[in-house]
Design a protein around this motif. Structure first.
Motif, mmCIF file in Angstrom:
data_model
loop_
_atom_site.group_PDB
_atom_site.id
_atom_site.type_symbol
_atom_site.label_atom_id
_atom_site.label_comp_id
_atom_site.label_asym_id
_atom_site.label_seq_id
_atom_site.Cartn_x
_atom_site.Cartn_y
_atom_site.Cartn_z
ATOM 1 N N ASP A 75 0.837 -1.204 0.000
ATOM 2 C CA ASP A 75 0.000 0.000 0.000
ATOM 3 C C ASP A 75 0.874 1.258 0.000
ATOM 4 O O ASP A 75 0.622 2.194 -0.739
ATOM 5 N N GLN B 127 1.255 4.362 -2.917
ATOM 6 C CA GLN B 127 1.088 5.784 -2.611
ATOM 7 C C GLN B 127 2.341 6.563 -2.984
ATOM 8 O O GLN B 127 2.264 7.653 -3.535
ATOM 9 N N GLU C 30 -0.907 9.822 -0.040
ATOM 10 C CA GLU C 30 -1.937 8.959 0.511
ATOM 11 C C GLU C 30 -3.281 9.682 0.549
ATOM 12 O O GLU C 30 -3.349 10.883 0.791
#
Length: 91
Positions: free
Chosen positions: A24, A28, A68
């Motif tokens: 993740d 980002q 993000e």
């Protein structure tokens, strides 16, 4: 594969939460890096892109370094300010 890649893969296999967080975080980071690369390729500074977007340089820095939870409209406006369009792909 270098030593860092080997280490990351080893940790991802041992610790599922690390694998999820790493993947993740990388996605980002990649978005911010792509935006920065596009801005530099367009010959613009953070100050110049900020002026086009009617925001501050610090906001552009935050987008490029910590992308993000960035809104799709922000991505589209950033691309438009560079004279580009935004293309999304679901894979």
């Amino acid at each position: 594969m270098d030593d860092l890649d080997k280490y990351i893969e080893k940790r991802k296999k041992k610790i599922p939460k690390f694998a999820r967080n790493y993947d993740d975080g990388y996605e980002q980071f990649k978005i911010g890096a792509l935006l920065k690369e596009a801005r530099i390729s367009a010959g613009l500074t953070q100050e110049q892109i900020a002026a086009k977007l009617k925001t501050r340089k610090s906001a552009i820095s935050r987008i490029e370094n910590h992308a993000e939870d960035i809104r799709l409209s922000t991505l589209a406006n950033y691309a438009k300010a560079l004279g580009k369009s935004l293309r999304l792909e679901v894979a």
